[in-house]
Write an enzyme that holds these catalytic residues in place. Structure first.
Site, PDB file in Angstrom:
ATOM      1  N   ARG A  35       0.831  -1.210   0.000  1.00 44.34           N
ATOM      2  CA  ARG A  35       0.000   0.000   0.000  1.00 44.34           C
ATOM      3  C   ARG A  35       0.866   1.260   0.000  1.00 44.34           C
ATOM      4  O   ARG A  35       0.446   2.301  -0.508  1.00 44.34           O
ATOM      5  CB  ARG A  35      -0.924  -0.004   1.213  1.00 44.34           C
ATOM      6  CG  ARG A  35      -2.110  -0.911   0.985  1.00 44.34           C
ATOM      7  CD  ARG A  35      -3.096  -0.804   2.107  1.00 44.34           C
ATOM      8  NE  ARG A  35      -4.371  -1.356   1.717  1.00 44.34           N
ATOM      9  CZ  ARG A  35      -5.367  -1.569   2.555  1.00 44.34           C
ATOM     10  NH1 ARG A  35      -5.223  -1.279   3.830  1.00 44.34           N
ATOM     11  NH2 ARG A  35      -6.490  -2.064   2.119  1.00 44.34           N
ATOM     12  N   LYS A 197     -17.659 -16.822   3.673  1.00 38.96           N
ATOM     13  CA  LYS A 197     -19.121 -16.836   3.792  1.00 38.96           C
ATOM     14  C   LYS A 197     -19.831 -16.331   2.552  1.00 38.96           C
ATOM     15  O   LYS A 197     -19.426 -15.341   1.950  1.00 38.96           O
ATOM     16  CB  LYS A 197     -19.517 -15.927   4.946  1.00 38.96           C
ATOM     17  CG  LYS A 197     -19.150 -16.466   6.305  1.00 38.96           C
ATOM     18  CD  LYS A 197     -19.684 -15.482   7.268  1.00 38.96           C
ATOM     19  CE  LYS A 197     -19.553 -15.802   8.704  1.00 38.96           C
ATOM     20  NZ  LYS A 197     -19.896 -14.568   9.439  1.00 38.96           N
ATOM     21  N   GLY A 350      -7.536  -7.880  -0.032  1.00 35.23           N
ATOM     22  CA  GLY A 350      -7.703  -8.768   1.117  1.00 35.23           C
ATOM     23  C   GLY A 350      -6.874 -10.024   0.988  1.00 35.23           C
ATOM     24  O   GLY A 350      -5.724  -9.986   0.590  1.00 35.23           O
ATOM     25  N   GLY A 373     -12.418  -4.458   0.953  1.00 36.60           N
ATOM     26  CA  GLY A 373     -13.786  -4.007   1.185  1.00 36.60           C
ATOM     27  C   GLY A 373     -14.272  -3.097   0.062  1.00 36.60           C
ATOM     28  O   GLY A 373     -15.378  -3.255  -0.452  1.00 36.60           O
TER      29      GLY A 373
HETATM   30  P1  AMP Z   1     -13.036 -13.805   2.900  1.00 33.36           P
HETATM   31  O1  AMP Z   1     -12.472 -12.730   3.776  1.00 33.36           O
HETATM   32  O2  AMP Z   1     -14.518 -13.911   2.941  1.00 33.36           O
HETATM   33  O3  AMP Z   1     -12.489 -13.754   1.497  1.00 33.36           O
HETATM   34  O4  AMP Z   1     -12.581 -15.176   3.537  1.00 33.36           O
HETATM   35  C1  AMP Z   1     -11.256 -15.531   3.616  1.00 33.36           C
HETATM   36  C2  AMP Z   1     -11.132 -16.612   4.612  1.00 33.36           C
HETATM   37  O5  AMP Z   1     -11.940 -17.710   4.226  1.00 33.36           O
HETATM   38  C3  AMP Z   1      -9.739 -17.139   4.734  1.00 33.36           C
HETATM   39  O6  AMP Z   1      -9.225 -16.754   5.963  1.00 33.36           O
HETATM   40  C4  AMP Z   1      -9.893 -18.638   4.626  1.00 33.36           C
HETATM   41  O7  AMP Z   1      -9.185 -19.324   5.624  1.00 33.36           O
HETATM   42  C5  AMP Z   1     -11.375 -18.861   4.804  1.00 33.36           C
HETATM   43  N1  AMP Z   1     -11.844 -20.052   4.108  1.00 33.36           N
HETATM   44  C6  AMP Z   1     -11.703 -20.356   2.818  1.00 33.36           C
HETATM   45  N2  AMP Z   1     -12.206 -21.574   2.559  1.00 33.36           N
HETATM   46  C7  AMP Z   1     -12.673 -22.064   3.719  1.00 33.36           C
HETATM   47  C8  AMP Z   1     -13.300 -23.291   4.100  1.00 33.36           C
HETATM   48  N3  AMP Z   1     -13.533 -24.249   3.208  1.00 33.36           N
HETATM   49  N4  AMP Z   1     -13.637 -23.454   5.383  1.00 33.36           N
HETATM   50  C9  AMP Z   1     -13.383 -22.475   6.290  1.00 33.36           C
HETATM   51  N5  AMP Z   1     -12.811 -21.292   5.991  1.00 33.36           N
HETATM   52  C10 AMP Z   1     -12.453 -21.100   4.724  1.00 33.36           C
END
Ligand code: AMP
Length: 392
Positions: A35, A197, A350, A373
């Site tokens: 950054r 999620k 991210g 974000g």
């Molecule tokens: P996000 O910030 O929504 O992009 O989520 C990223 C996070 O999702 C990372 O820290 C990963 O460890 C987690 N993640 C990815 N795949 C899985 C999974 N199958 N089960 C649990 N966590 C996950």
């Protein structure tokens, strides 16, 4: 919208809002300085045009208190190394002394004010605080893409008090890339969405389904879709309340002729642990008590082949728990698959960019966003509040 190129900067005090929210380790060493590097084009441009540079930024979440380990001093040092010139660090961002010091600055100087969020007024978007910051500026430049989806004093309230205002070269580049892929993508256009999620990415998925030719879904969120398709997912991440929505999403993509790709196999374990026993199973065969923590090798091949004719790719979110070695293969396979394409490739900020960086594939991507974000807002089809306010 005006950019920094549209102003006469000669001998002008240019107040630059950057997003220097960088990760620091326990010794206050900067773990990842991208950054800071991303701000160099704007600073160099302003210096080349005779400006006096005053930098404002936040770092971490001190919540209105002075937290010494969240000082921007390490950032000032790093910036000074990168620019090859002195960067003066001030102990605060407001107050009489800061104002008096700024009066003395000469063209060619670079000054960094202390963490804006040491004052609660920043995140509260307060007008008096914003007016004081605005008082330092002949020209105000917002180049803090990572914070552009927030309405804070230094990027929104401040606009009521600065006459000359525009965006910097980083924000310009970020907006241009996202506008190109969302409004005028070369096709086939493929979105790859992963991460924890569905609920976090629902808006982005809904908006992208209306624009892409193919959508690939991996990561923890895939299990809500797999459940919607009738599979048992054991202890995998599941958002029960979104299963019906996922089912409708799949149907609506089909109606629009958008091809959707889901994992066909996954790496499972009973714990998220380096030493955990792992197995690779078809998604139809996740046993009770086990969780899917990465896409399997068959899925990596499937996703690679779905990407092979892509002309535009947007990727946001890892394919598995890539921070833990046994569950990282799928994400790194995706990094390599995208890096090998002859396509416009945009990586959301991210976690995804961390994986690209670790794999040493940064140079193989067209563009890596500096804001997780903020880039998600754009993928959701929303406009960034600080940019809308700046245009007004
Ligand atoms: P996000 O910030 O929504 O992009 O989520 C990223 C996070 O999702 C990372 O820290 C990963 O460890 C987690 N993640 C990815 N795949 C899985 C999974 N199958 N089960 C649990 N966590 C996950």
């Amino acid at each position: 919208m005006r950019t920094i190129r549209d102003f006469d900067l000669d001998k002008k005090r240019v107040l630059c809002r950057f997003d220097y929210n960088v990760p620091l380790d326990e010794n206050l060493d900067i773990v990842d300085d991208r950054r800071i590097r991303a701000s160099i084009p704007t600073i160099s441009y302003a210096l080349d045009h005779g400006a006096i540079i005053i930098i404002i930024s936040h770092l971490g979440r001190p919540k209105g208190a002075v937290v010494p380990r969240l000082s921007l001093a390490p950032v000032a040092n790093r910036l000074s190394e990168l620019l090859g010139r002195e960067v003066t660090m001030l102990p605060d961002c407001v107050g009489e002394d800061v104002g008096l010091f700024i009066e003395t600055l000469k063209p060619g100087s670079v000054t960094m004010l202390e963490n804006l969020r040491f004052h609660r007024e920043e995140t509260n978007n307060e007008d008096d605080f914003a007016r004081e910051l605005a008082g330092y500026a002949d020209v105000y430049i917002n180049d803090a893409f990572g914070n552009a989806h927030r309405s804070h004093a230094s990027n929104v309230a401040i606009l009521r008090h600065v006459k000359e205002r525009g965006i910097g070269l980083l924000v310009e580049k970020e907006l241009n890339y996202f506008e190109t892929v969302l409004k005028n993508p070369a096709r086939p256009f493929v979105a790859v969405v992963g991460g924890a999620k569905v609920s976090d990415k629902l808006g982005a998925i809904e908006n992208l389904v209306g624009r892409v030719d193919k959508m690939i879904i991996g990561g923890g969120m895939a299990f809500t879709f797999l459940k919607a398709m009738g599979h048992e997912v054991g202890n995998s991440l599941l958002e029960e309340d979104l299963v019906e929505l996922a089912r409708r999403g799949i149907a609506s993509a089909r109606e629009r002729g958008v091809k959707m790709y889901f994992p066909v196999d996954c790496v499972i374990a009973q714990a998220i642990d380096h030493a955990a026993v792992t197995k690779i199973v078809p998604v139809q065969e996740i046993p009770k008590g086990w969780m899917g923590l990465d896409i399997g090798p068959a899925t990596s091949l499937l996703f690679k082949s779905a990407l092979s004719d892509a002309k535009t790719v947007v990727w946001n979110g890892p394919m598995g728990v890539f921070e833990v070695d046994p569950f990282s293969r799928g994400t790194y396979a995706m990094v390599n698959a995208i890096a090998d394409l002859h396509a416009l490739t945009i990586i959301g900020g991210g976690d995804t960019d961390v994986a690209v960086h670790h794999a040493g594939k940064t140079e193989s991507m067209t563009f890596i966003s500096t804001g997780g974000g903020a880039s998600l807002w754009l993928l959701e089809g929303k406009r960034l509040p600080s940019i809308v306010a700046l245009e007004d």
